[in-house]
Design an enzyme around this catalytic site. Structure first.
Site, PDB file in Angstrom:
ATOM      1  N   PRO A  10       0.792  -1.221   0.000  1.00 25.05           N
ATOM      2  CA  PRO A  10       0.000   0.000   0.000  1.00 25.05           C
ATOM      3  C   PRO A  10       0.830   1.279   0.000  1.00 25.05           C
ATOM      4  O   PRO A  10       1.873   1.361   0.660  1.00 25.05           O
ATOM      5  CB  PRO A  10      -0.813  -0.099   1.297  1.00 25.05           C
ATOM      6  CG  PRO A  10      -0.866  -1.555   1.601  1.00 25.05           C
ATOM      7  CD  PRO A  10       0.426  -2.116   1.098  1.00 25.05           C
ATOM      8  N   ASN A  11       0.366   2.239  -0.753  1.00 22.95           N
ATOM      9  CA  ASN A  11       0.906   3.595  -0.851  1.00 22.95           C
ATOM     10  C   ASN A  11       2.241   3.687  -1.586  1.00 22.95           C
ATOM     11  O   ASN A  11       2.769   4.775  -1.745  1.00 22.95           O
ATOM     12  CB  ASN A  11       1.019   4.261   0.531  1.00 22.95           C
ATOM     13  CG  ASN A  11      -0.334   4.447   1.161  1.00 22.95           C
ATOM     14  OD1 ASN A  11      -1.241   4.989   0.543  1.00 22.95           O
ATOM     15  ND2 ASN A  11      -0.491   3.973   2.378  1.00 22.95           N
ATOM     16  N   ARG A  18       4.899  10.843  -3.092  1.00 26.31           N
ATOM     17  CA  ARG A  18       4.586  10.615  -1.675  1.00 26.31           C
ATOM     18  C   ARG A  18       5.752  11.053  -0.791  1.00 26.31           C
ATOM     19  O   ARG A  18       6.821  10.465  -0.842  1.00 26.31           O
ATOM     20  CB  ARG A  18       4.317   9.126  -1.436  1.00 26.31           C
ATOM     21  CG  ARG A  18       4.027   8.806   0.007  1.00 26.31           C
ATOM     22  CD  ARG A  18       3.914   7.322   0.228  1.00 26.31           C
ATOM     23  NE  ARG A  18       3.600   7.066   1.627  1.00 26.31           N
ATOM     24  CZ  ARG A  18       3.807   5.920   2.233  1.00 26.31           C
ATOM     25  NH1 ARG A  18       4.306   4.904   1.564  1.00 26.31           N
ATOM     26  NH2 ARG A  18       3.505   5.778   3.500  1.00 26.31           N
ATOM     27  N   TYR A  23      10.672   9.411   1.237  1.00 31.07           N
ATOM     28  CA  TYR A  23      10.719   8.309   0.278  1.00 31.07           C
ATOM     29  C   TYR A  23      11.474   8.627  -1.013  1.00 31.07           C
ATOM     30  O   TYR A  23      11.617   7.749  -1.862  1.00 31.07           O
ATOM     31  CB  TYR A  23       9.294   7.848  -0.058  1.00 31.07           C
ATOM     32  CG  TYR A  23       8.561   7.342   1.156  1.00 31.07           C
ATOM     33  CD1 TYR A  23       8.851   6.096   1.687  1.00 31.07           C
ATOM     34  CD2 TYR A  23       7.599   8.123   1.794  1.00 31.07           C
ATOM     35  CE1 TYR A  23       8.203   5.629   2.817  1.00 31.07           C
ATOM     36  CE2 TYR A  23       6.939   7.664   2.925  1.00 31.07           C
ATOM     37  CZ  TYR A  23       7.250   6.419   3.429  1.00 31.07           C
ATOM     38  OH  TYR A  23       6.605   5.959   4.556  1.00 31.07           O
ATOM     39  N   ASN A  73       8.458  -5.081  -0.431  1.00 26.56           N
ATOM     40  CA  ASN A  73       8.266  -3.929   0.436  1.00 26.56           C
ATOM     41  C   ASN A  73       6.794  -3.947   0.823  1.00 26.56           C
ATOM     42  O   ASN A  73       5.942  -3.527   0.039  1.00 26.56           O
ATOM     43  CB  ASN A  73       8.631  -2.614  -0.258  1.00 26.56           C
ATOM     44  CG  ASN A  73       8.544  -1.426   0.691  1.00 26.56           C
ATOM     45  OD1 ASN A  73       7.838  -1.482   1.693  1.00 26.56           O
ATOM     46  ND2 ASN A  73       9.233  -0.365   0.369  1.00 26.56           N
ATOM     47  N   ALA A  76       3.166  -0.495   5.205  1.00 24.89           N
ATOM     48  CA  ALA A  76       2.638  -0.590   6.569  1.00 24.89           C
ATOM     49  C   ALA A  76       2.075  -1.966   6.903  1.00 24.89           C
ATOM     50  O   ALA A  76       1.839  -2.259   8.072  1.00 24.89           O
ATOM     51  CB  ALA A  76       1.570   0.478   6.786  1.00 24.89           C
ATOM     52  N   ASP A  86       1.748 -15.110   6.278  1.00 24.27           N
ATOM     53  CA  ASP A  86       1.488 -16.524   6.019  1.00 24.27           C
ATOM     54  C   ASP A  86       1.754 -16.869   4.556  1.00 24.27           C
ATOM     55  O   ASP A  86       2.300 -17.930   4.257  1.00 24.27           O
ATOM     56  CB  ASP A  86       0.058 -16.896   6.399  1.00 24.27           C
ATOM     57  CG  ASP A  86      -0.158 -16.935   7.906  1.00 24.27           C
ATOM     58  OD1 ASP A  86       0.842 -16.907   8.658  1.00 24.27           O
ATOM     59  OD2 ASP A  86      -1.329 -16.987   8.310  1.00 24.27           O
ATOM     60  N   GLU A  97      13.057  -8.502   2.493  1.00 24.02           N
ATOM     61  CA  GLU A  97      12.158  -7.396   2.859  1.00 24.02           C
ATOM     62  C   GLU A  97      12.935  -6.091   2.720  1.00 24.02           C
ATOM     63  O   GLU A  97      14.077  -5.983   3.170  1.00 24.02           O
ATOM     64  CB  GLU A  97      11.668  -7.555   4.298  1.00 24.02           C
ATOM     65  CG  GLU A  97      10.691  -6.462   4.723  1.00 24.02           C
ATOM     66  CD  GLU A  97      10.124  -6.662   6.124  1.00 24.02           C
ATOM     67  OE1 GLU A  97       9.483  -5.732   6.618  1.00 24.02           O
ATOM     68  OE2 GLU A  97      10.326  -7.740   6.726  1.00 24.02           O
ATOM     69  N   HIS A  99      12.667  -1.698   2.968  1.00 27.63           N
ATOM     70  CA  HIS A  99      11.971  -0.463   3.332  1.00 27.63           C
ATOM     71  C   HIS A  99      12.843   0.705   2.912  1.00 27.63           C
ATOM     72  O   HIS A  99      14.061   0.700   3.162  1.00 27.63           O
ATOM     73  CB  HIS A  99      11.686  -0.406   4.841  1.00 27.63           C
ATOM     74  CG  HIS A  99      10.739  -1.468   5.277  1.00 27.63           C
ATOM     75  ND1 HIS A  99       9.382  -1.360   5.102  1.00 27.63           N
ATOM     76  CD2 HIS A  99      10.968  -2.681   5.827  1.00 27.63           C
ATOM     77  CE1 HIS A  99       8.808  -2.464   5.540  1.00 27.63           C
ATOM     78  NE2 HIS A  99       9.745  -3.276   5.987  1.00 27.63           N
ATOM     79  N   SER A 101      12.688   3.890   3.931  1.00 26.37           N
ATOM     80  CA  SER A 101      13.109   4.700   5.075  1.00 26.37           C
ATOM     81  C   SER A 101      13.678   3.805   6.173  1.00 26.37           C
ATOM     82  O   SER A 101      13.466   2.595   6.182  1.00 26.37           O
ATOM     83  CB  SER A 101      11.920   5.503   5.629  1.00 26.37           C
ATOM     84  OG  SER A 101      10.953   4.633   6.193  1.00 26.37           O
ATOM     85  N   ARG A 106      11.891   6.187  12.836  1.00 20.81           N
ATOM     86  CA  ARG A 106      10.567   6.797  12.671  1.00 20.81           C
ATOM     87  C   ARG A 106       9.691   6.487  13.891  1.00 20.81           C
ATOM     88  O   ARG A 106      10.180   6.092  14.934  1.00 20.81           O
ATOM     89  CB  ARG A 106       9.952   6.304  11.364  1.00 20.81           C
ATOM     90  CG  ARG A 106      10.832   6.731  10.168  1.00 20.81           C
ATOM     91  CD  ARG A 106      10.234   6.420   8.852  1.00 20.81           C
ATOM     92  NE  ARG A 106       8.991   7.159   8.680  1.00 20.81           N
ATOM     93  CZ  ARG A 106       8.102   6.880   7.742  1.00 20.81           C
ATOM     94  NH1 ARG A 106       8.296   5.890   6.904  1.00 20.81           N
ATOM     95  NH2 ARG A 106       7.000   7.598   7.636  1.00 20.81           N
ATOM     96  N   ARG A 110       6.346   1.651  13.876  1.00 19.34           N
ATOM     97  CA  ARG A 110       7.022   1.099  12.694  1.00 19.34           C
ATOM     98  C   ARG A 110       8.239   0.238  13.057  1.00 19.34           C
ATOM     99  O   ARG A 110       8.920  -0.272  12.184  1.00 19.34           O
ATOM    100  CB  ARG A 110       7.486   2.229  11.776  1.00 19.34           C
ATOM    101  CG  ARG A 110       6.370   3.065  11.213  1.00 19.34           C
ATOM    102  CD  ARG A 110       6.935   4.117  10.260  1.00 19.34           C
ATOM    103  NE  ARG A 110       5.961   5.126   9.927  1.00 19.34           N
ATOM    104  CZ  ARG A 110       5.056   5.016   8.951  1.00 19.34           C
ATOM    105  NH1 ARG A 110       5.028   3.935   8.208  1.00 19.34           N
ATOM    106  NH2 ARG A 110       4.207   5.999   8.723  1.00 19.34           N
TER     107      ARG A 110
END
Length: 147
Positions: A10-11, A18, A23, A73, A76, A86, A97, A99, A101, A106, A110
């Site tokens: 998302p986002n 953004r 970012y 990524n 959230a 899962d 994984e 990210h 930032s 933060r 998070r």
């Protein structure tokens, strides 16, 4: 042709617009092209998928069992994306994984990922460069027969 799954939650479809102070200004397409450059010498291509919905991300993982590895990524969803976790636990290839930032610099909510404990690695806080580094790591982690 082997494909690497580039999965963004998302986002992340609005990267470049953004909160550029957090970012950066690169778009998701810019990032996908950078990852494609990293893996091109192995003959791999990028399967670039971004969804706002956890259900669609799960479907992409399940449909991506034929890929050689994944860069994920979760956005959230790292915080409470248990069904995404899962699905990733069942993914049969190495995955990293990522990210953009530094999540530990933060807000405190998070600071914990439900997904990270099952990842082959985690890269955070290096901006879009983290995706390129994840691609390099997957090249090293992937068995020779998948290359």
């Amino acid at each position: 042709m082997s494909e690497l799954l580039l999965l963004n939650g998302p986002n992340l479809g609005i990267l470049g617009r953004r909160e550029p102070e957090i970012y950066g200004t690169e778009t998701l397409n810019d990032i996908a092209e950078a990852v494609a450059d990293e893996i091109a010498d192995r003959g791999w291509k990028v399967r670039n998928i971004q969804h706002e919905s956890e259900a669609e991300l799960i479907r992409a993982i399940q449909d991506g069992y034929d890929t050689v590895g994944a860069i994920v990524n979760p956005g959230a969803l790292m915080i409470a994306g248990w069904s995404l976790r899962d699905a990733l636990a069942s993914y049969p290839r190495p995955w990293i994984e990522v990210h953009i930032s530094n999540i530990w610099a933060r807000e405190s909510f998070r600071h914990a990922s439900v997904i990270a404990p099952i990842a082959d690695g985690l890269i955070a806080g290096l901006g879009s460069t983290g995706y390129r580094l994840a691609a390099r790591a997957l090249l090293a982690l992937t068995p020779a027969e998948a290359r």
